[in-house]
Design a protein around this motif. Structure first.
Motif, PDB file in Angstrom:
ATOM      1  N   GLY A 176       0.806  -1.214   0.000  1.00  0.00           N
ATOM      2  CA  GLY A 176       0.000   0.000   0.000  1.00  0.00           C
ATOM      3  C   GLY A 176       0.841   1.266   0.000  1.00  0.00           C
ATOM      4  O   GLY A 176       2.061   1.245  -0.180  1.00  0.00           O
ATOM      5  N   ASP A 197      -1.455   0.205   4.198  1.00  0.00           N
ATOM      6  CA  ASP A 197      -0.919   1.564   4.150  1.00  0.00           C
ATOM      7  C   ASP A 197      -0.212   1.909   5.463  1.00  0.00           C
ATOM      8  O   ASP A 197      -0.535   1.371   6.521  1.00  0.00           O
ATOM      9  CB  ASP A 197      -2.048   2.573   3.927  1.00  0.00           C
ATOM     10  CG  ASP A 197      -2.770   2.366   2.611  1.00  0.00           C
ATOM     11  OD1 ASP A 197      -2.143   1.844   1.667  1.00  0.00           O
ATOM     12  OD2 ASP A 197      -3.966   2.724   2.516  1.00  0.00           O
ATOM     13  N   ASN A 232      -2.858  -2.058   8.215  1.00  0.00           N
ATOM     14  CA  ASN A 232      -2.481  -0.647   8.130  1.00  0.00           C
ATOM     15  C   ASN A 232      -1.847  -0.167   9.432  1.00  0.00           C
ATOM     16  O   ASN A 232      -2.162  -0.662  10.512  1.00  0.00           O
ATOM     17  CB  ASN A 232      -3.715   0.208   7.835  1.00  0.00           C
ATOM     18  CG  ASN A 232      -4.420  -0.194   6.552  1.00  0.00           C
ATOM     19  OD1 ASN A 232      -3.789  -0.373   5.523  1.00  0.00           O
ATOM     20  ND2 ASN A 232      -5.735  -0.356   6.628  1.00  0.00           N
TER      21      ASN A 232
END
Length: 284
Positions: A176, A197, A232
């Motif tokens: 990501g 991410d 994430n």
């Protein structure tokens, strides 16, 4: 001596496995792939990867020149591998149309590095000196070629990145935005790994396969999920190994250094090594 050389040449010419037309026509493939990689990165960041010193004017002409040379190389490689002019043209349009999106992702990686390392004095330092930017900038390009099912070339690209940076990212891995590898040496990211991410890795981290399933003939089974999924906003500290296609590290986790994990971790956990066994505590 000449007769001896001829005999040896004949023996060598019959030695080795030629498994496909690609290999039969692969002379110069590695060299041209590395040259194309350099041209593509120069098109993305002429001031970083360009070869001129001193006053260097950035312009569409400079970028166009690099793109055209890279396109010529890629077209030659595609004609060798795909042997279909229509597929080659479609492939070229898809890949080059995606370059602005690839650069946008790299911009997030640069920002993540600058924000994630107190030692970084400038954005320029990140781009010019950090091995992570070397590896990730090549990976982002190679990954798109991998997605478009180009054989061999993406792997040559990332192994070139491995050589110059010490960071081994398979082009098949899905990564990501805002990705940063601090220090970087010895990091390994496997083909089917999925990374979210805002993920930060330190040196010596391995995101690998736990074991290889074999078919009835004893050969490794291809095309299955073998590597972990990282959520994430995760930090993984140095020397940690996380293995297995069913292993999921949840969002907002911190994984301590020198751990061996083959099981999933719930979101929001800090994992520490305590007396040779993992200890799970709630994130602060």
């Amino acid at each position: 001596m000449n007769a001896c050389i001829v005999c040896v040449a004949e023996a060598l010419n019959g030695t080795g496995t030629y498994c496909s037309d690609v290999l039969m026509n692969s002379a110069g493939l590695k060299r041209e792939t590395i040259r194309m990689t350099h041209l593509l990165r120069t098109a993305l960041y002429p001031q970083i990867f360009g070869e001129n010193t001193g006053d260097y004017e950035l312009s569409p002409i400079t970028v166009s020149y690099c793109l055209q040379q890279a396109a010529d190389i890629l077209k030659t490689l595609l004609k060798t591998m795909l042997k279909d002019d229509v597929k080659t043209e479609t492939f070229m349009r898809q890949f080059f149309a995606d370059l602005p999106r690839i650069k946008a992702k790299l911009e997030t990686d640069i920002r993540a590095a600058y924000n994630g390392d107190p030692a970084a004095k400038s954005i320029e330092e990140i781009m010019l000196a950090y091995p992570a930017f070397e590896a990730i900038s090549i990976y982002r390009l190679a990954h798109r070629l991998y997605e478009l099912n180009l054989p061999i070339v993406p792997r040559i690209m990332t192994e070139y990145a491995h050589k110059i940076s010490g960071i081994d990212i398979h082009p098949g891995a899905t990564i990501g935005d805002y990705f940063f590898i601090d220090h970087g040496t010895g990091v390994v990211i496997g083909e089917t790994c999925v990374i979210g991410d805002h993920v930060k890795l330190y040196q010596g981290v391995t995101l690998g396969a736990k074991s290889f399933k074999l078919d009835e003939d004893g050969n490794p089974v291809k095309g299955i999920k073998r590597h972990p999924q990282i959520g994430n906003h995760v930090i993984i500290y140095s020397g940690t190994t996380i293995l297995g296609g069913n292993t999921v590290i949840g969002d907002n986790c911190v994984i301590g250094g020198n751990l061996w994990l083959t099981h999933s971790v719930d979101s929001g956990k800090i994992v520490l090594a305590v007396q040779d066994s993992p200890k799970f505590i709630d994130a602060l």
